[in-house]
Write a protein that holds these residues in place. Structure first.
Motif, PDB file in Angstrom:
ATOM      1  N   MET A   1       0.833  -1.206   0.000  1.00 40.46           N
ATOM      2  CA  MET A   1       0.000   0.000   0.000  1.00 40.46           C
ATOM      3  C   MET A   1       0.870   1.260   0.000  1.00 40.46           C
ATOM      4  O   MET A   1       0.565   2.224  -0.699  1.00 40.46           O
ATOM      5  N   LEU A   2       1.959   1.260   0.786  1.00 40.13           N
ATOM      6  CA  LEU A   2       2.858   2.416   0.792  1.00 40.13           C
ATOM      7  C   LEU A   2       3.483   2.601  -0.588  1.00 40.13           C
ATOM      8  O   LEU A   2       3.522   3.718  -1.120  1.00 40.13           O
ATOM      9  N   GLU A   3       3.940   1.516  -1.177  1.00 45.55           N
ATOM     10  CA  GLU A   3       4.521   1.567  -2.524  1.00 45.55           C
ATOM     11  C   GLU A   3       3.502   2.133  -3.522  1.00 45.55           C
ATOM     12  O   GLU A   3       3.821   3.005  -4.333  1.00 45.55           O
ATOM     13  N   THR A   4       2.262   1.638  -3.443  1.00 45.63           N
ATOM     14  CA  THR A   4       1.184   2.080  -4.337  1.00 45.63           C
ATOM     15  C   THR A   4       0.885   3.565  -4.116  1.00 45.63           C
ATOM     16  O   THR A   4       0.736   4.323  -5.078  1.00 45.63           O
TER      17      THR A   4
ATOM     18  N   GLY B   1      -2.055   9.332   1.300  1.00 43.55           N
ATOM     19  CA  GLY B   1      -2.746   8.352   2.126  1.00 43.55           C
ATOM     20  C   GLY B   1      -3.431   7.319   1.253  1.00 43.55           C
ATOM     21  O   GLY B   1      -3.741   7.584   0.087  1.00 43.55           O
ATOM     22  N   LEU B   2      -3.618   6.133   1.811  1.00 42.31           N
ATOM     23  CA  LEU B   2      -4.294   5.059   1.085  1.00 42.31           C
ATOM     24  C   LEU B   2      -4.889   4.106   2.116  1.00 42.31           C
ATOM     25  O   LEU B   2      -4.242   3.777   3.117  1.00 42.31           O
TER      26      LEU B   2
ATOM     27  N   ILE C   1      -4.708   1.474   7.152  1.00 48.68           N
ATOM     28  CA  ILE C   1      -4.423   2.642   6.326  1.00 48.68           C
ATOM     29  C   ILE C   1      -2.925   2.918   6.366  1.00 48.68           C
ATOM     30  O   ILE C   1      -2.241   2.533   7.316  1.00 48.68           O
ATOM     31  N   VAL C   2      -2.451   3.570   5.314  1.00 48.15           N
ATOM     32  CA  VAL C   2      -1.071   4.060   5.297  1.00 48.15           C
ATOM     33  C   VAL C   2      -1.121   5.530   4.936  1.00 48.15           C
ATOM     34  O   VAL C   2      -2.049   5.990   4.257  1.00 48.15           O
TER      35      VAL C   2
ATOM     36  N   HIS D   1      -9.726  11.294   6.616  1.00 42.86           N
ATOM     37  CA  HIS D   1     -10.126  10.891   5.257  1.00 42.86           C
ATOM     38  C   HIS D   1      -9.924   9.381   5.087  1.00 42.86           C
ATOM     39  O   HIS D   1     -10.807   8.680   4.581  1.00 42.86           O
ATOM     40  N   GLU D   2      -8.766   8.880   5.527  1.00 42.44           N
ATOM     41  CA  GLU D   2      -8.468   7.453   5.359  1.00 42.44           C
ATOM     42  C   GLU D   2      -9.332   6.579   6.270  1.00 42.44           C
ATOM     43  O   GLU D   2      -9.799   5.517   5.845  1.00 42.44           O
TER      44      GLU D   2
END
Length: 171
Positions: A35-38, A46-47, A59-60, A135-136
């Motif tokens: 997720m961090l890479e993405t 944030g994702l 979440i990240v 938001h996340e």
């Protein structure tokens, strides 16, 4: 680490309330790394797991725009306090590309979560970090930033995303 495809609104998986993460496993750590890479690749700050099709409470985020990155992975995050003071930020979302709108949220929040080592953490967030974490966490509850907008604006953005998805499907 692998970059994962990001779901685009409207997708029913983005509206689901996510399940808590039971234990911190190798799979959970790998998901957080992916997720961090993405997120960095997108690029975003944030994702949330549902954005990559995983309905788990993870979440990240990293709100450092210049200088040393500060990647964070929050497992089962919960807001335990929010300020009465509100702030307005122009928000965007990797699941709603190129669409932005002002959203009013608490200016400060206290968040508790489990880190990737299994330890409980707590932190007071302000500014962009506070907006981002809220938001996340909203994603984990099946809520998107456009849900804070009026019906007309929300409908207009949804139509644009439907068109974008059709165009991408043809490519």
């Amino acid at each position: 680490m692998t970059t994962r495809p990001i779901l685009i609104h409207p997708d029913p998986r983005l509206k689901k309330v996510c399940d808590p993460v039971g234990e911190i496993t190798t799979e959970v750590r790998r998901l957080a790394e992916d997720m961090l890479e993405t997120m960095y690749e997108a690029p975003g700050i944030g994702l949330a797991a549902p954005q990559v099709g995983v309905t788990k409470r993870l979440i990240v985020m990293d709100c450092i725009k210049e200088g040393e990155p500060e990647p964070m992975a929050l497992v089962n995050p919960e807001i335990i306090w929010s300020s009465e003071d509100l702030t307005v930020y122009e928000e965007g979302c990797l699941s709603i590309p190129d669409q932005y709108a002002e959203v009013k949220r608490p200016a400060e929040v206290q968040v508790r979560w489990t880190d990737l080592e299994g330890a409980v953490q707590e932190r007071h967030f302000t500014g962009l970090w506070a907006t981002c974490v809220q938001h996340e966490i909203d994603h984990l509850d099946g809520r998107l930033f456009i849900d804070y907008l009026g019906p007309l604006k929300r409908q207009m953005i949804t139509r644009k995303m439907e068109k974008l998805k059709r165009e991408r499907a043809r490519e």
